[in-house]
Design an enzyme around this catalytic site. Structure first.
Site, PDB file in Angstrom:
ATOM      1  CG  LEU A 140      -2.023  -0.991   1.365  1.00 35.44           C
ATOM      2  CD1 LEU A 140      -2.810  -0.757   2.654  1.00 35.44           C
ATOM      3  CD2 LEU A 140      -2.957  -0.966   0.162  1.00 35.44           C
ATOM      4  CG  ASP A 141       0.460   4.280  -2.927  1.00 34.99           C
ATOM      5  OD1 ASP A 141       1.354   3.522  -3.347  1.00 34.99           O
ATOM      6  OD2 ASP A 141      -0.422   4.775  -3.653  1.00 34.99           O
ATOM      7  CD  GLN A 142       5.089   7.880   3.889  1.00 36.96           C
ATOM      8  OE1 GLN A 142       5.725   8.096   2.862  1.00 36.96           O
ATOM      9  NE2 GLN A 142       5.457   8.381   5.060  1.00 36.96           N
TER      10      GLN A 142
END
Length: 306
Positions: A140-142
């Protein structure tokens, strides 16, 4: 795949009638998809036992017999364990599913990074007596919150990677996007590649990798739509790029044209993960509730009657 449980460094199963049709070596290679070299080494090192006795590859088992395989040898975590109260959504001998907060890196991208989700998982492993490398199955993106799947040993990781490649792991997201999306549901089938003018941004491009996103309207607000999105593919920033491409960037996603104000991070949440367990075949369905900042966003929006 039959059900298995873990005892120390050993995975243990009881053979079914169907497992007795071929020698154990063939069973491990052909049916259970263990690498040929690994199977050879297991038998060579006497790490396959039938009813408590080491056996050779040519031996056939009988239904009900206990099969043990030494497949979970201790190994370094790969990152330094960090003390943090991890939000565990599901865990068994093979899998760990956790709820990632927004703002937390999933894995270290620089040597000085010490507080990523991988570090937290290593800390959880250390507290619970798991001595396995930290292996996230997807990313997942930050600034995206929600469910993340980890494998607790190498064989589980290989099987889960295969499920992911075969699109057998269903990932469902919730996204707050700008504007009122007119269609109740839709499919975006547009290839995604790197943006040559920006180091981290992606864009729709004819020469990109195939990317398919399905969306369905959950709620419409005055100038915002809440969508449920599911992925056929898993390209970097896929939902963010596709939503921006159709003129509805995510709220807070400044990289792709989203506005800040209502929320200061991309309004994207990995809400659900569903797949068949690689050991046993039962359906695993795990949900992560909206985090407080997205609940606050939802409460601030005014729903438009249908």
């Amino acid at each position: 795949m039959l059900d298995m449980h873990k005892e120390g460094e050993w995975l243990i199963a009881h053979l079914r009638e169907a497992d007795t049709a071929m020698p154990l070596g063939n069973l491990l290679r052909e049916e259970w998809k263990l690498p040929r070299k690994q199977v050879h080494l297991l038998f060579q090192h006497k790490e396959v036992w039938l009813d408590g006795t080491p056996v050779a590859q040519h031996v056939r088992g009988e239904a009900g017999q206990e099969l043990r395989m030494r497949l979970c040898q201790q190994e370094p975590y790969g990152v330094e364990p960090a003390v943090f109260a991890l939000d565990v959504l599901y865990e068994d001998d093979h899998l760990l599913i956790v709820n990632k907060p927004a703002g937390v890196l999933l894995h270290p991208t620089e040597p000085e990074h010490r507080g990523t989700l991988d570090h937290w998982v290593a800390g959880h492993f250390a507290r619970t007596g798991v001595f396995s490398k930290v292996r996230h199955v997807h990313r997942l993106d930050q600034e995206t919150s929600g469910v993340v799947l980890y494998a607790k040993h190498a064989w589980a990781a290989a099987l889960l990677d295969e499920l992911l490649r075969e699109r057998q792991i269903k990932r469902t997201y919730q996204a707050f996007v700008q504007g009122r999306v007119k269609a109740d549901r839709g499919k975006i089938d547009e290839p995604i590649g790197r943006d040559r003018n920006h180091a981290t941004r992606r864009r729709v491009t004819p020469n990109g990798d195939k990317a398919v996103t399905h969306y369905q309207v959950m709620k419409r607000y005055q100038d915002v739509t809440l969508l449920q999105c599911s992925l056929e593919t898993g390209r970097t920033h896929q939902i963010r790029v596709h939503m921006s491409h159709i003129g509805h960037p995510l709220l807070g996603d400044t990289l792709y044209g989203g506005k800040v104000g209502l929320i200061n991070r991309q309004a994207l949440h990995a809400a659900q993960l569903q797949f068949r367990h690689p050991f046993g075949g039962q359906v695993v369905r795990v949900q992560a509730p909206l985090p407080v900042e997205l609940q606050a966003l939802q409460n601030a929006l005014k729903e438009v009657p249908k």
